[in-house]
Design a protein around this motif. Structure first.
Motif, PDB file in Angstrom:
ATOM      1  N   THR A   2       1.208  -0.637  -0.332  1.00 40.80           N
ATOM      2  CA  THR A   2       0.073   0.134  -0.213  1.00 40.80           C
ATOM      3  C   THR A   2       1.069   1.378   0.235  1.00 40.80           C
ATOM      4  O   THR A   2       1.513   1.408   0.333  1.00 40.80           O
ATOM      5  N   GLN A   3       0.215   2.245  -0.782  1.00 44.72           N
ATOM      6  CA  GLN A   3       0.865   3.357  -0.776  1.00 44.72           C
ATOM      7  C   GLN A   3       1.513   4.610   0.490  1.00 44.72           C
ATOM      8  O   GLN A   3      -0.063   4.074   1.442  1.00 44.72           O
ATOM      9  N   HIS A   4       2.417   5.158   0.570  1.00 40.88           N
ATOM     10  CA  HIS A   4       1.981   5.997   1.422  1.00 40.88           C
ATOM     11  C   HIS A   4       1.708   5.635   3.117  1.00 40.88           C
ATOM     12  O   HIS A   4       0.587   5.998   4.061  1.00 40.88           O
ATOM     13  N   ARG A   5       2.574   4.454   3.160  1.00 41.62           N
ATOM     14  CA  ARG A   5       2.483   3.941   4.099  1.00 41.62           C
ATOM     15  C   ARG A   5       3.231   3.579   5.625  1.00 41.62           C
ATOM     16  O   ARG A   5       4.604   4.104   4.300  1.00 41.62           O
ATOM     17  N   TYR A   6       3.338   4.473   7.016  1.00 43.14           N
ATOM     18  CA  TYR A   6       4.381   4.140   7.572  1.00 43.14           C
ATOM     19  C   TYR A   6       4.735   2.764   9.051  1.00 43.14           C
ATOM     20  O   TYR A   6       4.210   2.528   9.280  1.00 43.14           O
ATOM     21  N   VAL A   7       5.533   2.937   9.391  1.00 42.42           N
ATOM     22  CA  VAL A   7       6.237   1.807  10.250  1.00 42.42           C
ATOM     23  C   VAL A   7       6.932   2.717  11.538  1.00 42.42           C
ATOM     24  O   VAL A   7       7.613   3.126  11.787  1.00 42.42           O
ATOM     25  N   MET A   8       6.461   2.340  12.441  1.00 39.61           N
ATOM     26  CA  MET A   8       7.670   2.692  13.913  1.00 39.61           C
ATOM     27  C   MET A   8       8.099   1.837  14.735  1.00 39.61           C
ATOM     28  O   MET A   8       7.842   0.450  14.476  1.00 39.61           O
ATOM     29  N   GLY A   9       9.390   2.292  14.868  1.00 39.12           N
ATOM     30  CA  GLY A   9       9.742   1.163  15.917  1.00 39.12           C
ATOM     31  C   GLY A   9      10.701   2.655  16.588  1.00 39.12           C
ATOM     32  O   GLY A   9      11.078   2.834  16.789  1.00 39.12           O
ATOM     33  N   ILE A  10      10.550   1.552  17.796  1.00 37.13           N
ATOM     34  CA  ILE A  10      10.236   1.867  19.766  1.00 37.13           C
ATOM     35  C   ILE A  10      12.248   1.198  20.260  1.00 37.13           C
ATOM     36  O   ILE A  10      11.542  -0.358  20.057  1.00 37.13           O
ATOM     37  N   ASP A  11      13.491   1.607  20.423  1.00 34.00           N
ATOM     38  CA  ASP A  11      13.945   0.571  21.000  1.00 34.00           C
ATOM     39  C   ASP A  11      13.849   1.292  22.114  1.00 34.00           C
ATOM     40  O   ASP A  11      14.524   2.626  22.444  1.00 34.00           O
ATOM     41  N   VAL A  12      13.998   0.578  23.323  1.00 34.32           N
ATOM     42  CA  VAL A  12      14.331   0.528  24.651  1.00 34.32           C
ATOM     43  C   VAL A  12      15.962   0.164  25.376  1.00 34.32           C
ATOM     44  O   VAL A  12      15.674  -0.948  25.110  1.00 34.32           O
ATOM     45  N   GLY A  13      17.114   0.930  24.797  1.00 35.13           N
ATOM     46  CA  GLY A  13      17.940   0.389  25.678  1.00 35.13           C
ATOM     47  C   GLY A  13      18.287   1.222  27.023  1.00 35.13           C
ATOM     48  O   GLY A  13      17.773   0.502  27.998  1.00 35.13           O
ATOM     49  N   THR A  14      19.452   0.852  27.456  1.00 38.44           N
ATOM     50  CA  THR A  14      19.799   1.307  29.276  1.00 38.44           C
ATOM     51  C   THR A  14      19.702   1.982  29.508  1.00 38.44           C
ATOM     52  O   THR A  14      19.199   2.375  30.563  1.00 38.44           O
ATOM     53  N   GLY A  15      19.928   2.888  28.834  1.00 33.74           N
ATOM     54  CA  GLY A  15      19.586   4.413  29.111  1.00 33.74           C
ATOM     55  C   GLY A  15      18.548   5.551  28.548  1.00 33.74           C
ATOM     56  O   GLY A  15      18.410   6.774  29.378  1.00 33.74           O
ATOM     57  N   SER A  16      17.835   5.038  27.996  1.00 34.73           N
ATOM     58  CA  SER A  16      17.090   5.416  27.137  1.00 34.73           C
ATOM     59  C   SER A  16      16.078   4.643  25.997  1.00 34.73           C
ATOM     60  O   SER A  16      16.094   3.421  25.569  1.00 34.73           O
ATOM     61  N   ALA A  17      14.613   5.657  25.610  1.00 34.89           N
ATOM     62  CA  ALA A  17      13.640   5.293  24.744  1.00 34.89           C
ATOM     63  C   ALA A  17      13.738   6.075  23.573  1.00 34.89           C
ATOM     64  O   ALA A  17      14.051   6.703  23.712  1.00 34.89           O
TER      65      ALA A  17
END
Length: 540
Positions: A2-17
Motif C-alpha cells: 500500500t502506498q504512503h504507509r509508515y511503520v514505527m520502531g521503538i527501541d528501549v536501551g539501557t539509558g534511553s527509549a
C-alpha cells in the motif's frame, strides 16, 4: 504494498527509549528519545522502573510522530525491541520491588545486574543438557539465575508475582494486553528450546525453579510466537492514548535490542551475500555479536545455538561483552585530563568519546594509522567480566604501558588503546566461532558507540575483517520497524522486509602490511594480558 504507509520502531536501551518513523523503503523520517533513570546499589545491583520506561516510550513516540509530520492514521505497524532485563509485576501489572530498596517502582533487574553470579554458578554445576544451548555456561545476565535469586532472597516477591517478563515482552503486553512471548527473548535468555517448541521442565526442577514448571510456565510464557507476529487486536485504547496513536494499530512480537540491530543490518548485502556470511555487531553500552548459521553450531563460551531467535528458521550464536561503550566511558574517567576534556566536548555538543575520535582523526593521514597513537598502552577492557568466548563473569580489566603523562595526548592514547581492546575482544569471538564451524566474511555494525568512522576502521583493522555500515544511522530502530512492517502487512515475512528496508552505505576494509602486523602483535599482547589477569586472580 500500500502506498504512503509508515511503520514505527521503538527501541528501549539501557539509558534511553527511542522511537523512529520509517517509510516502506527503510528511510527514517524522524526519531526522538527520552532518558531512562538507572538505579545502582552495592552487590552489583542495577535496577529500573517499568513505569518510567513506559513514560519514556510515550514521550519518544509522541515526539517522533510530531517531528515526522506523518498522519498517525498512516502508521501501519509498530515494533518493539528492548534490553534483556527482567520485569516483575503483580496482579494487573502492578510493579513489585526486586531489591534491597523495597521500592515497588524499582521492579526491573537490568540485564547488566550481576547479583545472581552465585546462582549462575550453581546452575552451571548441574551440567544440564539445556546448557548446551547457552554455550555450555549460563550467564548471570540471563533470566533463570535472576529468578532463582529472587526466589531465594525475595521469596515474598517471587510468590506474589503475576508475570515475569523480558522487557520487550512487557512492552508488547503493555501495548496490547497480550501475554504472548517472543521466541527471541525466551530462547536467548530464558532457556526455551525453540527448535523443539517447548520448555524443559527437568531443567527448572533441577535448578530450584520447579514451581514455574508445575504452573505450566504460565508466569514466564505459555504462548510463544515468532518475532513480527501481530499480537491480539493491536494497540489498546489505553495504550493508544498514552502514545498519541490510534487504537488497533498492529503491534509485533518484539526482539532483544541487539537482535533488532542484527535484523536491521544482516539483510543489507542483498544479492552480494546471505545472512550466514555476516556477523551483526551491536556496539552500544555493551556489545553483542550475532552469527547466523543454517545448521546448529556449538561454540563453547558463546551463547546458543538458538533456533529462529533472529532470522526465521536459522540458528543463531550470540557473543559480545557486558561492557563495551560503557567500558570506554569508564576507562576515560580514570584519566586526569578527562574532566577538562569532557567540559570542552560538551561545549561543542559532543560526547567525550566522539570528541576524542575527532581529535584522533585529525592527527593521522589515514584512519588505519590511528593505532599508532596508542603507543605502548594496552587495554583489556573487561571491567564487567568476559561474556565471550570465555564466559567468565569474574574477569577484570587490565591497563598496561602507562607513563606519568596527564595531558590531552595521553588521554587520546588511552582512548585509542581502549578501542583496540574492544576490537581484539571481537577478534577472539570471530576466531573462536570460525574454529568451531561458524566463519563469517564481514561485520555489520550498529549501535551508538559504533557510529564514528574512526571506530569502524579500528574495528576492521583489529579484527582483520571488513566492517560494513548501513545507510540508516539507526539500524536497531530500523530492525524494530521491520517487525512492525510485517505485523502491519506491509511485507509478508521478515526476510522480505530485511532485504527491502536495509542497504549498505560504506565498507571499511582492514589494513594490510605494517598496520596489520602491528595489530597482530598487539592482539598477541592482549591475549597474554588476559592470561596474566587469570593467573593473578587465581593467586589471590
Amino acid at each position: 504494498m500500500t502506498q504512503h504507509r509508515y511503520v514505527m520502531g521503538i527501541d528501549v536501551g539501557t539509558g534511553s527509549a527511542r522511537a523512529g518513523v520509517f517509510d516502506e523503503a527503510g528511510q527514517m523520517l524522524a526519531s526522538a528519545k527520552a532518558d531512562i533513570p538507572l538505579y545502582r546499589d552495592a552487590g552489583a545491583i542495577v535496577e529500573q522502573s517499568s513505569s518510567e520506561i513506559w513514560e519514556a516510550v510515550c514521550q519518544s513516540v509522541r515526539a517522533a510522530v510530531r517531528k515526522s509530520a506523518v498522519d498517525p492514521g498512516r502508521i501501519a505497524g509498530i515494533g518493539f525491541d528492548a534490553t534483556c532485563s527482567l520485569v516483575v509485576v503483580g496482579p494487573d501489572g502492578a510493579p513489585l520491588p526486586v531489591g534491597p530498596s523495597n521500592d515497588p517502582q524499582r521492579n526491573i533487574i537490568v540485564w547488566m545486574d550481576h547479583r545472581a553470579v552465585g546462582q549462575a554458578e550453581r546452575i552451571n554445576a548441574t551440567v544440564h543438557d539445556v546448557l548446551k544451548f547457552v554455550g555450555g555456561v549460563i550467564s548471570p545476565e540471563m533470566e533463570t539465575p535472576k529468578l532463582l535469586w529472587l526466589r531465594e532472597n525475595r521469596p515474598e516477591v517471587f510468590d506474589a508475582a503475576w508475570q515475569f517478563f523480558d522487557l520487550a515482552d512487557y512492552l508488547t503486553w503493555r501495548a496490547t494486553g497480550s501475554l504472548a512471548r517472543s521466541i527471541c527473548t525466551l530462547t536467548c535468555k530464558w532457556t526455551y528450546l525453540a527448535h523443539e517448541d517447548r520448555w524443559d521442565a527437568s531443567y527448572f526442577n533441577a535448578i530450584g525453579l520447579g514451581v514455574l514448571a508445575d504452573e505450566g510456565f504460565c508466569r514466564v510464557g505459555s504462548e510463544v510466537v515468532e518475532p513480527g507476529t501481530a499480537l491480539r487486536a493491536g494497540l489498546t485504547p489505553a495504550a493508544a492514548t498514552d502514545l498519541g496513536l490510534q487504537p488497533g494499530i498492529p503491534v509485533a512480537a518484539g526482539l532483544i535490542d541487539a537482535h533488532a540491530g542484527g535484523i536491521g543490518t544482516v539483510g543489507a548485502m542483498g544479492d552480494k551475500g546471505d545472512a550466514t556470511e555476516c556477523m551483526a555487531y551491536v556496539f552500544g553500552t555493551s556489545s553483542c555479536t550475532m552469527t547466523t548459521t543454517k545448521t546448529p553450531v556449538f561454540v563453547p563460551g558463546v551463547w546458543g545455538p538458538y533456533f529462529s531467535a533472529m532470522v526465521p528458521d536459522a540458528w543463531l550464536n550470540e557473543g559480545g561483552q557486558s561492557a563495551a561503550g560503557a567500558a570506554i566511558d569508564h576507562l576515560l574517567t580514570m584519566h586526569a585530563a578527562a574532566p577538562d576534556a569532557k567540559a570542552r566536548a560538551e561545549a561543542e555538543g559532543l560526547p567525550l568519546p566522539v570528541w576524542l575520535a575527532n581529535l584522533a582523526t585529525a592527527k593521522v593521514s589515514a584512519l588505519s594509522d590511528a593505532v599508532l597513537l596508542a603507543g605502548e598502552v594496552h587495554v583489556v577492557p573487561e571491567f564487567l567480566g568476559n561474556r565471550a568466548p570465555f564466559a567468565d563473569p569474574h574477569a577484570r580489566a587490565i591497563i598496561a604501558g602507562l607513563g606519568m603523562d596527564i595531558d590531552l595526548d595521553s588521554l587520546i592514547r588511552l582512548y585509542v588503546a581502549g578501542l583496540c581492546g574492544i576490537g581484539y575482544g571481537l577478534r577472539q569471538i570471530i576466531e573462536t566461532q570460525a574454529a568451531h564451524g561458524a566463519p563469517i566474511k564481514r561485520v555489520m555494525i550498529s549501535g551508538g558507540a559504533g557510529q564514528h568512522d574512526l571506530v569502524r576502521q579500528i574495528l576492521a583493522d583489529a579484527t582483520g575483517v571488513p566492517v560494513v555500515a548501513t545507510q540508516v544511522d539507526e539500524p536497531v530502530l530500523l530492525g524494530s520497524a521491520m517487525l512492525g512492517a510485517v505485523a502491519g502487512g506491509v511485507f509478508a515475512e521478515l526476510p522480505t522486509a530485511m532485504a527491502a528496508m536495509s542497504v549498505t552505505k560504506q565498507t571499511f576494509e582492514p589494513a594490510r602490511d605494517a598496520i596489520e602486523k602491528l595489530h597482530s602483535a598487539r592482539f598477541a599482547a592482549f591475549q597474554r594480558l588476559q592470561e596474566v589477569a587469570r593467573i593473578v586472580r587465581t593467586a589471590i
